[in-house]
Scaffold this motif. Sequence first.
Motif, PDB file in Angstrom:
ATOM      1  N   UNK A  37      -6.445  15.392   2.197  1.00 23.96           N
ATOM      2  CA  UNK A  37      -5.917  14.606   3.320  1.00 23.96           C
ATOM      3  C   UNK A  37      -6.369  15.212   4.648  1.00 23.96           C
ATOM      4  N   UNK A  38      -6.307  16.524   4.744  1.00 23.76           N
ATOM      5  CA  UNK A  38      -6.730  17.198   5.972  1.00 23.76           C
ATOM      6  C   UNK A  38      -8.205  16.937   6.245  1.00 23.76           C
ATOM      7  N   UNK A  39      -9.012  17.041   5.221  1.00 21.97           N
ATOM      8  CA  UNK A  39     -10.441  16.791   5.379  1.00 21.97           C
ATOM      9  C   UNK A  39     -10.708  15.347   5.779  1.00 21.97           C
ATOM     10  N   UNK A  40     -10.015  14.409   5.154  1.00 18.54           N
ATOM     11  CA  UNK A  40     -10.211  12.998   5.475  1.00 18.54           C
ATOM     12  C   UNK A  40      -9.944  12.719   6.950  1.00 18.54           C
ATOM     13  N   UNK A  41      -8.915  13.331   7.496  1.00 13.92           N
ATOM     14  CA  UNK A  41      -8.566  13.113   8.908  1.00 13.92           C
ATOM     15  C   UNK A  41      -9.523  13.862   9.829  1.00 13.92           C
ATOM     16  N   UNK A  42      -9.757  15.129   9.542  1.00 11.60           N
ATOM     17  CA  UNK A  42     -10.526  15.963  10.466  1.00 11.60           C
ATOM     18  C   UNK A  42     -12.030  15.726  10.421  1.00 11.60           C
ATOM     19  N   UNK A  43     -12.535  15.166   9.351  1.00 11.31           N
ATOM     20  CA  UNK A  43     -13.980  14.945   9.255  1.00 11.31           C
ATOM     21  C   UNK A  43     -14.420  13.647   9.933  1.00 11.31           C
ATOM     22  N   UNK A  44     -13.483  12.765  10.222  1.00  7.25           N
ATOM     23  CA  UNK A  44     -13.779  11.509  10.911  1.00  7.25           C
ATOM     24  C   UNK A  44     -13.435  11.675  12.392  1.00  7.25           C
ATOM     25  N   UNK A  45     -14.407  11.471  13.267  1.00 10.60           N
ATOM     26  CA  UNK A  45     -14.226  11.738  14.703  1.00 10.60           C
ATOM     27  C   UNK A  45     -13.065  10.954  15.300  1.00 10.60           C
ATOM     28  N   UNK A  46     -12.942   9.676  14.978  1.00 12.82           N
ATOM     29  CA  UNK A  46     -11.857   8.861  15.541  1.00 12.82           C
ATOM     30  C   UNK A  46     -10.494   9.299  15.019  1.00 12.82           C
ATOM     31  N   UNK A  47     -10.404   9.551  13.724  1.00 11.23           N
ATOM     32  CA  UNK A  47      -9.141  10.005  13.136  1.00 11.23           C
ATOM     33  C   UNK A  47      -8.741  11.360  13.698  1.00 11.23           C
ATOM     34  N   UNK A  48      -9.720  12.231  13.862  1.00  9.19           N
ATOM     35  CA  UNK A  48      -9.428  13.562  14.393  1.00  9.19           C
ATOM     36  C   UNK A  48      -8.931  13.476  15.831  1.00  9.19           C
ATOM     37  N   UNK A  49      -9.547  12.635  16.629  1.00 14.73           N
ATOM     38  CA  UNK A  49      -9.119  12.487  18.016  1.00 14.73           C
ATOM     39  C   UNK A  49      -7.680  11.965  18.078  1.00 14.73           C
ATOM     40  N   UNK A  50      -7.365  10.955  17.270  1.00 15.79           N
ATOM     41  CA  UNK A  50      -6.010  10.415  17.236  1.00 15.79           C
ATOM     42  C   UNK A  50      -5.018  11.474  16.757  1.00 15.79           C
ATOM     43  N   UNK A  51      -5.409  12.239  15.742  1.00 13.46           N
ATOM     44  CA  UNK A  51      -4.545  13.303  15.220  1.00 13.46           C
ATOM     45  C   UNK A  51      -4.293  14.366  16.281  1.00 13.46           C
ATOM     46  N   UNK A  52      -5.356  14.799  16.982  1.00 12.30           N
ATOM     47  CA  UNK A  52      -5.206  15.813  18.029  1.00 12.30           C
ATOM     48  C   UNK A  52      -4.313  15.320  19.165  1.00 12.30           C
ATOM     49  N   UNK A  53      -4.478  14.057  19.552  1.00 11.45           N
ATOM     50  CA  UNK A  53      -3.635  13.495  20.613  1.00 11.45           C
ATOM     51  C   UNK A  53      -2.179  13.450  20.170  1.00 11.45           C
ATOM     52  N   UNK A  54      -1.945  13.090  18.923  1.00 12.87           N
ATOM     53  CA  UNK A  54      -0.582  13.051  18.400  1.00 12.87           C
ATOM     54  C   UNK A  54       0.025  14.453  18.348  1.00 12.87           C
ATOM     55  N   UNK A  55      -0.773  15.442  17.967  1.00 15.79           N
ATOM     56  CA  UNK A  55      -0.284  16.838  17.944  1.00 15.79           C
ATOM     57  C   UNK A  55       0.137  17.285  19.330  1.00 15.79           C
ATOM     58  N   UNK A  56      -0.694  16.971  20.330  1.00 11.59           N
ATOM     59  CA  UNK A  56      -0.372  17.353  21.708  1.00 11.59           C
ATOM     60  C   UNK A  56       0.881  16.641  22.188  1.00 11.59           C
ATOM     61  N   UNK A  57       1.002  15.369  21.883  1.00 10.26           N
ATOM     62  CA  UNK A  57       2.165  14.596  22.291  1.00 10.26           C
ATOM     63  C   UNK A  57       3.426  15.161  21.650  1.00 10.26           C
ATOM     64  N   UNK A  58       3.380  15.489  20.373  1.00  7.38           N
ATOM     65  CA  UNK A  58       4.538  16.060  19.691  1.00  7.38           C
ATOM     66  C   UNK A  58       4.927  17.396  20.287  1.00  7.38           C
ATOM     67  N   UNK A  59       3.946  18.198  20.641  1.00  2.00           N
ATOM     68  CA  UNK A  59       4.237  19.491  21.243  1.00  2.00           C
ATOM     69  C   UNK A  59       4.931  19.312  22.577  1.00  2.00           C
ATOM     70  N   UNK A  60       4.491  18.340  23.345  1.00  2.69           N
ATOM     71  CA  UNK A  60       5.089  18.103  24.652  1.00  2.69           C
ATOM     72  C   UNK A  60       6.446  17.427  24.546  1.00  2.69           C
ATOM     73  N   UNK A  61       6.617  16.532  23.578  1.00  4.80           N
ATOM     74  CA  UNK A  61       7.880  15.802  23.433  1.00  4.80           C
ATOM     75  C   UNK A  61       9.000  16.682  22.910  1.00  4.80           C
TER      76      UNK A  61
END
Length: 94
Positions: free
Chosen positions: A49-73
């Motif tokens: 699952x981690x590879x599927x998300x992180x190996x795709x540029x669009x999925x990785x960008x969305x995942x990184x944005x969500x991580x940042x948002x969760x950290x801030x929220x």
Amino acid sequence: MTDHYSALGLDAGASLSDIKKAFRQKASQYHPDRNPSADAPARFRTAQEAYDVLSDADSRQAYDENRKRNLLDSPIDTAREIWQSYFSTITQSS
């Protein structure tokens, strides 16, 4: 939410080649055909699952944005999840 970077033993700045290499190592280590451990299938799926998300540029960008948002929220909850994930990784690899 699973931290895909820690599932592969990487930091957020990892390159695509680092992600591929880490996935291959984890997949080899936890593949159910090679590892008789009861938790091997689950850990293999987590790495996949981690590879599927992180190996795709669009999925990785969305995942990184969500991580940042969760950290801030919710920084306290996020910090707690990070530490729990870290300590569970340490105890499982021992």
